[in-house]
Design a protein around this motif. Sequence first.
Motif, PDB file in Angstrom:
ATOM      1  N   SER A  22       2.532 -17.251   2.396  1.00  0.00           N
ATOM      2  CA  SER A  22       1.641 -17.612   3.491  1.00  0.00           C
ATOM      3  C   SER A  22       0.540 -16.564   3.561  1.00  0.00           C
ATOM      4  O   SER A  22       0.673 -15.456   3.017  1.00  0.00           O
ATOM      5  N   PHE A  23      -0.536 -16.893   4.250  1.00  0.00           N
ATOM      6  CA  PHE A  23      -1.632 -15.936   4.351  1.00  0.00           C
ATOM      7  C   PHE A  23      -1.161 -14.651   5.026  1.00  0.00           C
ATOM      8  O   PHE A  23      -1.528 -13.554   4.611  1.00  0.00           O
ATOM      9  N   GLY A  24      -0.326 -14.789   6.052  1.00  0.00           N
ATOM     10  CA  GLY A  24       0.162 -13.604   6.754  1.00  0.00           C
ATOM     11  C   GLY A  24       0.999 -12.716   5.858  1.00  0.00           C
ATOM     12  O   GLY A  24       0.860 -11.489   5.866  1.00  0.00           O
ATOM     13  N   ALA A  25       1.878 -13.328   5.053  1.00  0.00           N
ATOM     14  CA  ALA A  25       2.721 -12.558   4.146  1.00  0.00           C
ATOM     15  C   ALA A  25       1.883 -11.898   3.061  1.00  0.00           C
ATOM     16  O   ALA A  25       2.089 -10.734   2.709  1.00  0.00           O
ATOM     17  N   ALA A  26       0.920 -12.666   2.512  1.00  0.00           N
ATOM     18  CA  ALA A  26       0.046 -12.116   1.470  1.00  0.00           C
ATOM     19  C   ALA A  26      -0.812 -10.989   2.019  1.00  0.00           C
ATOM     20  O   ALA A  26      -1.068  -9.989   1.340  1.00  0.00           O
ATOM     21  N   LEU A  27      -1.247 -11.143   3.268  1.00  0.00           N
ATOM     22  CA  LEU A  27      -2.072 -10.106   3.895  1.00  0.00           C
ATOM     23  C   LEU A  27      -1.259  -8.820   4.084  1.00  0.00           C
ATOM     24  O   LEU A  27      -1.761  -7.718   3.832  1.00  0.00           O
ATOM     25  N   SER A  28      -0.019  -8.961   4.512  1.00  0.00           N
ATOM     26  CA  SER A  28       0.836  -7.788   4.685  1.00  0.00           C
ATOM     27  C   SER A  28       1.045  -7.060   3.361  1.00  0.00           C
ATOM     28  O   SER A  28       1.004  -5.829   3.294  1.00  0.00           O
ATOM     29  N   THR A  29       1.247  -7.842   2.291  1.00  0.00           N
ATOM     30  CA  THR A  29       1.422  -7.258   0.964  1.00  0.00           C
ATOM     31  C   THR A  29       0.155  -6.547   0.513  1.00  0.00           C
ATOM     32  O   THR A  29       0.207  -5.444  -0.038  1.00  0.00           O
ATOM     33  N   ALA A  30      -1.005  -7.174   0.760  1.00  0.00           N
ATOM     34  CA  ALA A  30      -2.283  -6.589   0.363  1.00  0.00           C
ATOM     35  C   ALA A  30      -2.537  -5.276   1.102  1.00  0.00           C
ATOM     36  O   ALA A  30      -2.991  -4.291   0.506  1.00  0.00           O
ATOM     37  N   ILE A  31      -2.247  -5.260   2.385  1.00  0.00           N
ATOM     38  CA  ILE A  31      -2.459  -4.043   3.170  1.00  0.00           C
ATOM     39  C   ILE A  31      -1.565  -2.918   2.664  1.00  0.00           C
ATOM     40  O   ILE A  31      -2.005  -1.770   2.514  1.00  0.00           O
ATOM     41  N   ALA A  32      -0.297  -3.254   2.383  1.00  0.00           N
ATOM     42  CA  ALA A  32       0.635  -2.242   1.870  1.00  0.00           C
ATOM     43  C   ALA A  32       0.161  -1.697   0.527  1.00  0.00           C
ATOM     44  O   ALA A  32       0.210  -0.484   0.285  1.00  0.00           O
ATOM     45  N   SER A  33      -0.321  -2.583  -0.338  1.00  0.00           N
ATOM     46  CA  SER A  33      -0.811  -2.170  -1.658  1.00  0.00           C
ATOM     47  C   SER A  33      -2.042  -1.277  -1.518  1.00  0.00           C
ATOM     48  O   SER A  33      -2.185  -0.273  -2.235  1.00  0.00           O
ATOM     49  N   TYR A  34      -2.916  -1.637  -0.602  1.00  0.00           N
ATOM     50  CA  TYR A  34      -4.153  -0.884  -0.404  1.00  0.00           C
ATOM     51  C   TYR A  34      -3.866   0.516   0.135  1.00  0.00           C
ATOM     52  O   TYR A  34      -4.385   1.512  -0.381  1.00  0.00           O
ATOM     53  N   VAL A  35      -3.024   0.582   1.138  1.00  0.00           N
ATOM     54  CA  VAL A  35      -2.668   1.880   1.708  1.00  0.00           C
ATOM     55  C   VAL A  35      -1.984   2.754   0.658  1.00  0.00           C
ATOM     56  O   VAL A  35      -2.269   3.956   0.545  1.00  0.00           O
ATOM     57  N   ALA A  36      -1.089   2.151  -0.125  1.00  0.00           N
ATOM     58  CA  ALA A  36      -0.394   2.904  -1.173  1.00  0.00           C
ATOM     59  C   ALA A  36      -1.383   3.436  -2.207  1.00  0.00           C
ATOM     60  O   ALA A  36      -1.247   4.565  -2.694  1.00  0.00           O
ATOM     61  N   ALA A  37      -2.401   2.627  -2.539  1.00  0.00           N
ATOM     62  CA  ALA A  37      -3.405   3.057  -3.521  1.00  0.00           C
ATOM     63  C   ALA A  37      -4.224   4.227  -2.990  1.00  0.00           C
ATOM     64  O   ALA A  37      -4.508   5.189  -3.719  1.00  0.00           O
ATOM     65  N   LEU A  38      -4.614   4.170  -1.721  1.00  0.00           N
ATOM     66  CA  LEU A  38      -5.399   5.248  -1.126  1.00  0.00           C
ATOM     67  C   LEU A  38      -4.599   6.547  -1.078  1.00  0.00           C
ATOM     68  O   LEU A  38      -5.115   7.623  -1.418  1.00  0.00           O
ATOM     69  N   ILE A  39      -3.349   6.421  -0.682  1.00  0.00           N
ATOM     70  CA  ILE A  39      -2.491   7.608  -0.641  1.00  0.00           C
ATOM     71  C   ILE A  39      -2.278   8.146  -2.051  1.00  0.00           C
ATOM     72  O   ILE A  39      -2.269   9.360  -2.282  1.00  0.00           O
ATOM     73  N   GLY A  40      -2.138   7.224  -3.010  1.00  0.00           N
ATOM     74  CA  GLY A  40      -1.913   7.618  -4.398  1.00  0.00           C
ATOM     75  C   GLY A  40      -3.029   8.481  -4.959  1.00  0.00           C
ATOM     76  O   GLY A  40      -2.774   9.425  -5.709  1.00  0.00           O
ATOM     77  N   VAL A  41      -4.273   8.163  -4.593  1.00  0.00           N
ATOM     78  CA  VAL A  41      -5.409   8.954  -5.075  1.00  0.00           C
ATOM     79  C   VAL A  41      -5.335  10.377  -4.538  1.00  0.00           C
ATOM     80  O   VAL A  41      -5.561  11.354  -5.264  1.00  0.00           O
ATOM     81  N   TYR A  42      -5.013  10.514  -3.262  1.00  0.00           N
ATOM     82  CA  TYR A  42      -4.893  11.842  -2.664  1.00  0.00           C
ATOM     83  C   TYR A  42      -3.773  12.650  -3.327  1.00  0.00           C
ATOM     84  O   TYR A  42      -3.928  13.838  -3.603  1.00  0.00           O
ATOM     85  N   VAL A  43      -2.660  11.977  -3.576  1.00  0.00           N
ATOM     86  CA  VAL A  43      -1.528  12.672  -4.195  1.00  0.00           C
ATOM     87  C   VAL A  43      -1.864  13.077  -5.630  1.00  0.00           C
ATOM     88  O   VAL A  43      -1.523  14.177  -6.072  1.00  0.00           O
ATOM     89  N   LEU A  44      -2.551  12.198  -6.364  1.00  0.00           N
ATOM     90  CA  LEU A  44      -2.955  12.527  -7.723  1.00  0.00           C
ATOM     91  C   LEU A  44      -3.885  13.731  -7.732  1.00  0.00           C
ATOM     92  O   LEU A  44      -3.762  14.630  -8.573  1.00  0.00           O
ATOM     93  N   ALA A  45      -4.833  13.752  -6.795  1.00  0.00           N
ATOM     94  CA  ALA A  45      -5.741  14.905  -6.693  1.00  0.00           C
ATOM     95  C   ALA A  45      -4.965  16.176  -6.378  1.00  0.00           C
ATOM     96  O   ALA A  45      -5.264  17.251  -6.922  1.00  0.00           O
ATOM     97  N   LEU A  46      -3.960  16.060  -5.542  1.00  0.00           N
ATOM     98  CA  LEU A  46      -3.125  17.211  -5.201  1.00  0.00           C
ATOM     99  C   LEU A  46      -2.373  17.722  -6.429  1.00  0.00           C
ATOM    100  O   LEU A  46      -2.275  18.930  -6.656  1.00  0.00           O
ATOM    101  N   ILE A  47      -1.860  16.792  -7.236  1.00  0.00           N
ATOM    102  CA  ILE A  47      -1.153  17.163  -8.465  1.00  0.00           C
ATOM    103  C   ILE A  47      -2.095  17.896  -9.419  1.00  0.00           C
ATOM    104  O   ILE A  47      -1.753  18.944  -9.976  1.00  0.00           O
ATOM    105  N   LEU A  48      -3.281  17.343  -9.605  1.00  0.00           N
ATOM    106  CA  LEU A  48      -4.272  17.957 -10.495  1.00  0.00           C
ATOM    107  C   LEU A  48      -4.619  19.366 -10.034  1.00  0.00           C
ATOM    108  O   LEU A  48      -4.703  20.300 -10.840  1.00  0.00           O
ATOM    109  N   ASN A  49      -4.817  19.513  -8.743  1.00  0.00           N
ATOM    110  CA  ASN A  49      -5.230  20.790  -8.189  1.00  0.00           C
ATOM    111  C   ASN A  49      -4.103  21.824  -8.242  1.00  0.00           C
ATOM    112  O   ASN A  49      -4.337  23.003  -8.498  1.00  0.00           O
TER     113      ASN A  49
END
Length: 213
Positions: free
Chosen positions: A76-103
């Motif tokens: 459903s749109f609601g379920a897909a939206l929840s999945t998309a939001i979770a994926s997006y937040v995880a991606a944003l956090i992932g970039v910060y964590v990757l930068a932390l690892i590099l640093n």
Amino acid sequence: MSAELPQPSTTSLTDRVKNILIQPKEEWGRIDAEPATVAGIFKSYVVPLAAIGPIAGLIGMSVFGIRLLGFTYRLSFGAALSTAIASYVAALIGVYVLALILNTLAPNFGGEKSDVQAMKVAAYSCTASWIAGIFQLIPSLAWLAILGLYSLYLLWTGAPRLMRVPQDKAATYTIVTIVAAIVLFFLVGLVASSVTSMFAPRMPLPGGTLSVG
């Protein structure tokens, strides 16, 4: 004498994406030299590009669905939206964590710590994986997202240069970082998959099309 603030990059988003994918070694040189801030990179580059995959997945899973054994499975749109939001937040956090690892790893290999340089590497090396997320628009082609592994090559070419790691330690530093990045991306994918499974159908029903919500 007042300190001058870094000036924003004059390279457009589309040009940066094209250049980092087609001529990464040359583009890393330009990226290395240009002034930037962590917040500036995040807002102007990470935020829009990291949204490609989640938005494509939202449309793909709620509109087209997955065709399998005569059934079309849709969220459903609601379920897909929840999945998309979770994926997006995880991606944003992932970039910060990757930068932390590099640093964090850079000084251990003779490099220099720099929040900005680490964010440059983390953000721009993820370009390929974010662009490849467009294939989620058609779930049957989602496997082509494997092309996003090109991001590992971008990381290989950019990390030692921007983090000032000596040539004799560059390979080891990059390999260790890539291993950490693979683990990170796996965990990000696991989080997104876990959210998706919460809304996925448990059992196919007769009839051909199944919408869940």
